[in-house]
Design an enzyme around this catalytic site. Structure first.
Site, PDB file in Angstrom:
ATOM      1  N   GLY A 225       0.927  -1.312   0.505  1.00 11.14           N
ATOM      2  CA  GLY A 225      -0.283  -0.014   0.184  1.00 11.14           C
ATOM      3  C   GLY A 225       0.708   1.369   0.206  1.00 11.14           C
ATOM      4  N   PHE A 226       1.895   1.165   1.095  1.00 10.02           N
ATOM      5  CA  PHE A 226       2.605   2.794   1.091  1.00 10.02           C
ATOM      6  C   PHE A 226       1.734   3.176   1.408  1.00 10.02           C
ATOM      7  CE2 PHE A 226       4.634   0.010  -2.107  1.00 10.02           C
ATOM      8  CZ  PHE A 226       5.302  -0.606  -1.845  1.00 10.02           C
ATOM      9  N   ILE A 452      -0.661  -5.459   5.323  1.00 10.46           N
ATOM     10  CA  ILE A 452      -0.364  -5.100   3.619  1.00 10.46           C
ATOM     11  C   ILE A 452       0.808  -6.116   3.514  1.00 10.46           C
ATOM     12  CG2 ILE A 452      -2.055  -2.835   4.039  1.00 10.46           C
ATOM     13  CD1 ILE A 452       0.634  -1.344   3.802  1.00 10.46           C
ATOM     14  N   ILE A 569      11.883  -4.433  19.369  1.00  9.62           N
ATOM     15  CA  ILE A 569      11.070  -5.327  18.080  1.00  9.62           C
ATOM     16  C   ILE A 569      10.519  -6.341  18.240  1.00  9.62           C
ATOM     17  CG2 ILE A 569      12.468  -6.396  16.201  1.00  9.62           C
ATOM     18  CD1 ILE A 569      12.616  -3.319  15.885  1.00  9.62           C
ATOM     19  N   ASN A 571       9.233  -8.666  16.457  1.00  6.74           N
ATOM     20  CA  ASN A 571       9.268 -10.141  16.185  1.00  6.74           C
ATOM     21  C   ASN A 571      10.708  -9.787  14.686  1.00  6.74           C
ATOM     22  OD1 ASN A 571       8.802 -13.191  14.927  1.00  6.74           O
ATOM     23  ND2 ASN A 571       7.967 -12.658  13.516  1.00  6.74           N
ATOM     24  N   PRO A 572      11.288 -10.319  14.880  1.00  4.20           N
ATOM     25  CA  PRO A 572      12.702 -10.257  14.365  1.00  4.20           C
ATOM     26  C   PRO A 572      12.937 -10.157  12.760  1.00  4.20           C
ATOM     27  CG  PRO A 572      13.534 -10.938  16.171  1.00  4.20           C
ATOM     28  CD  PRO A 572      12.401 -10.985  16.520  1.00  4.20           C
ATOM     29  N   THR A 574       9.907 -10.609  10.709  1.00  3.56           N
ATOM     30  CA  THR A 574       9.193  -9.925  10.017  1.00  3.56           C
ATOM     31  C   THR A 574       9.950  -7.959   9.475  1.00  3.56           C
ATOM     32  OG1 THR A 574       7.727 -10.044  11.793  1.00  3.56           O
ATOM     33  CG2 THR A 574       6.987 -11.445   9.266  1.00  3.56           C
ATOM     34  N   LYS A 641       8.150   1.085  18.699  1.00  3.70           N
ATOM     35  CA  LYS A 641       7.579   2.775  18.636  1.00  3.70           C
ATOM     36  C   LYS A 641       6.872   2.336  16.770  1.00  3.70           C
ATOM     37  CE  LYS A 641      11.019   4.714  20.316  1.00  3.70           C
ATOM     38  NZ  LYS A 641      11.920   5.274  20.434  1.00  3.70           N
ATOM     39  N   GLU A 645       8.261   2.367   8.328  1.00  4.94           N
ATOM     40  CA  GLU A 645       8.313   3.763   7.647  1.00  4.94           C
ATOM     41  C   GLU A 645       9.996   4.508   7.796  1.00  4.94           C
ATOM     42  OE1 GLU A 645       4.505   5.266   8.481  1.00  4.94           O
ATOM     43  OE2 GLU A 645       4.430   6.124   6.722  1.00  4.94           O
TER      44      GLU A 645
END
Length: 690
Positions: A225-226, A452, A569, A571-572, A574, A641, A645
């Site tokens: 999607g971005f 997505i 983090i 789940n490393p 993904t 966090k 992006e």
């Protein structure tokens, strides 16, 4: 618990995952829209006889025949409601037919007459209608100032005044925008390629004058999607209109060549950055002034100067957004709106300042680390940019770098390295979630989150399993339906933080009282009560190595390395995939992605992936993403966090700075194409600089 493999991976690689255009209800027919062929004007006639002569054609909708819609916040969704044409590519008709081929053929038969008006589509730096809006995207004030920048700049020992330019950039997710819609007993069901089924549901309900619970939106699998799928787009409204008109299910999948005109894009920007510093590289003043472009349909102003309010200590600062409303498609969100283009200019300018001060660019950034957020004086909930810079420099081998530009040569290749910082706000929104204990000893998480391609399901399974204190394979996650507990869209890098908070709360409640069987939780009050005295941001440092062919001007990326501080983090595997993906997109922006506005026709010339180039495997030989352990107690229970992006921010500047280091030539516009580099190299040669 860590390293959980992507839960829906098998479904995707076997084709079992169903996307919006993979749904084929009985009697489904197809719709194809007809775009305007003028950039500004009025439709005076739509000739439909030839199209309707085909017995396979069921209907042709125009502004005269389409049902009336109720107004909503986004005027671009008022499709086929007016004869006015605000930009080229805006839809002026819709064909519905028994087959896709018949619909395409009929759409080609439609003839539209216009009363054409002169159009204005080119962004110029002296445009007479440029103005300062009230605010930029995200509710940021368009202008902020503290200290006397003009006086500081005039008196400074070291000054930099540079203008950076980025052309329009387009979202091209793997899955184009598509929707399948049908009505039954006054209820509307839509399978939509969307980043947020809740928002699509609310918007369709408002447009068609329905109660919200009479609209069901499904976005179970979405192929990227971005940001372009973050808000409802015209295709989903057209599909619903067509289904209502013909009384049958309708599928509409946009051709890629139409995306540039109707799904939102990153507006072009002209960014002037002025830096004032002492000889030791200490910033005394920072000004970041941005001019960009919006449409006459709706004002959208990317918050490009906002990261300059976050990054570096400066006694005087000025940040300003200005915009021109023109006859173009409305710009919208594109991965890291604001931070991505803004940090290209700011981090390029920091590289130039380092050179003026005779400092290593890593050291310059470390010397200007702020104790508090410069614009607001709020404490950072956590800020580990310095650690990212140092750890990235260590892993990259930065200490071995010869700081002199244009000196490392391998045959006809010039080789250089560059660095840039990255940042993105740590956002969170209220969410609800439900966790159920099943009779077979497993647990079911229900939440209208959207995946997505980021691994949202997997991250939420980790959060739930940890809170329940059970193995992750005992957790099933249901997402992507508007009849699930309400949740915010997948955007602004706030998904895991927002959804994960609600899932954690529900799972924790169920573990505390297992006899309940089901617990539904909302984080509305907790989010509302967040301590606003903290500034919450993620940070990172990116390092790039490039080679430049002096004969052809071709730039090839050799390696990218990023180190990030983004809370916990979850789940490393993904997470690494997201960060690497963002960095690849940033490299693509730096070297390949280029769109131009045709002044005569008033549209973007590069409308498909044959003309609008994006990075492929051969363009990205090596990308490494790492992170530091960051324990921030002022975020949310998962401690996340958001990372969707952060990876793209800073990459383009790191690549551009590496190109300068390789060649000694500063190019202040993107992309750094072979054409641009060759011209710069030839110019430098003629002037005796090479």
């Amino acid at each position: 618990m860590a390293d959980l493999r992507r839960l829906e991976g098998r479904e995707k690689v076997t084709g079992a995952a169903r996307y919006a255009a993979d749904v084929h209800p009985p009697d489904c027919v197809f719709a194809v829209p007809v775009p305007a062929t003028v950039a500004r004007g009025t439709v005076t006639a739509v000739h439909t006889a030839a199209a309707l002569a085909d017995p396979r054609v069921l209907a042709v909708l125009t502004h005269r025949t389409a049902r009336r819609l109720h107004p909503v916040d986004d005027p671009a969704l008022a499709v086929l409601q007016s004869p006015k044409v605000a930009h080229r590519g805006q839809y002026v008709a819709l064909v519905v037919a028994e087959t896709l081929r018949a619909a395409e053929q009929a759409a080609a038969e439609i003839r539209v007459d216009y009363r054409q008006e002169p159009h204005d589509v080119l962004l110029t730096e002296d445009h007479p209608r440029a103005y300062t809006p009230e605010e930029a995207n995200g509710g940021h004030p368009a202008q902020r100032a503290h200290g006397d920048f003009a006086a500081v700049y005039a008196a400074a020992e070291v000054r930099l005044d540079a203008v950076y330019r980025i052309g329009p950039l387009h979202n091209h997710a793997l899955e184009p925008h598509a929707a399948t819609a049908w009505w039954q007993d006054g209820r509307l069901t839509v399978h939509d390629s969307s980043q947020g089924a809740t928002l699509v549901q609310e918007t369709l309900a408002a447009l068609f004058g329905l109660e919200r619970d009479r609209v069901l939106v499904v976005s179970e699998h979405v192929g990227g999607g971005f940001g372009a799928k973050g808000t409802p787009r015209p295709h989903v409204v057209l599909a619903a209109l067509a289904a209502q008109e013909v009384g049958r299910p309708v599928q509409l999948s946009l051709p890629r060549a139409q995306l540039a005109a109707v799904v939102g894009h990153r507006a072009p920007s002209v960014q002037r950055v002025r830096l004032a510093a002492d000889r030791a590289g200490g910033l005394l003043g920072l000004a970041h002034e941005v001019l960009s472009q919006t449409s006459t349909v709706r004002e959208f102003v990317e918050q490009t100067a906002v990261p300059a309010r976050v990054m570096y200590r400066s006694p005087a600062a000025l940040t300003v957004h200005r915009v021109v409303a023109q006859d173009i498609p409305t710009p919208s969100w594109m991965r890291a709106p604001g931070e991505c283009p803004g940090m290209f200019a700011l981090e390029s300018a920091m590289d130039e300042l380092a050179q003026l001060c005779g400092l290593d660019p890593v050291e310059l950034r470390l010397r200007n680390e702020p104790d508090r957020e410069p614009d607001t004086e709020r404490r950072f909930s956590s800020r580990h940019l310095a650690e990212c810079l140092r750890e990235g420099a260590r892993r990259f081998g930065w200490a071995d770098r010869d700081p002199s530009p244009g000196v490392r040569r391998e045959g006809r290749l010039l080789v250089g390295t560059g660095v840039a910082a990255s940042t993105y706000p740590a956002l969170v929104a209220p969410s609800t979630a439900e966790v159920r204990a099943e009779s077979d000893g497993t647990y079911r998480v229900l939440i209208n989150a959207t995946d997505i391609g980021t691994g949202a399901r997997t991250a939420l399974a980790v959060v739930a399993a940890e809170a329940l204190e059970v193995p992750a394979d005992r957790v099933r996650v249901d997402i992507g339906r508007s009849d699930l507990p309400r949740a915010p869209l997948a955007g602004g890098s706030c998904g895991t933080a927002s959804w994960g908070w609600a899932v954690h709360k529900a799972a924790t409640g169920l573990r505390a009282e297992p006899g309940l069987g089901t617990v539904r939780a909302s984080t509305r009050e907790e989010v509302k009560a967040l301590d606003q005295s903290y500034a919450r941001h993620a940070f990172g440092a990116q390092f790039a190595e490039v080679q430049v062919d002096v004969d052809t001007g071709e730039v090839r990326l050799r390696r990218l390395l990023g180190v990030f501080a983004a809370g916990r983090i979850v789940n490393p595997p993904t997470a690494r995939s997201q960060l690497v993906g963002g960095m690849v997109m940033g490299a693509s922006m730096a070297l390949l992605e280029e769109s131009t506005m045709d002044p005569a026709f008033g549209d973007h010339a590069e409308r498909d992936l044959a003309a609008y180039h994006v990075a492929v495997n051969a363009d990205v030989p090596r990308v490494d993403a790492y992170w530091i352990d960051e324990d921030d107690p002022h975020l949310n229970p998962p401690g996340a966090k958001g990372i969707g992006e952060l990876g793209i921010v800073g990459t383009a500047a790191a690549v551009a700075n590496a190109v300068h280091h390789a060649t000694g030539i500063r190019v202040r516009r993107l992309p750094l194409s072979s054409r641009v580099l060759l011209q710069a190299l030839e110019s430098a040669h003629r002037q005796g600089r090479r």
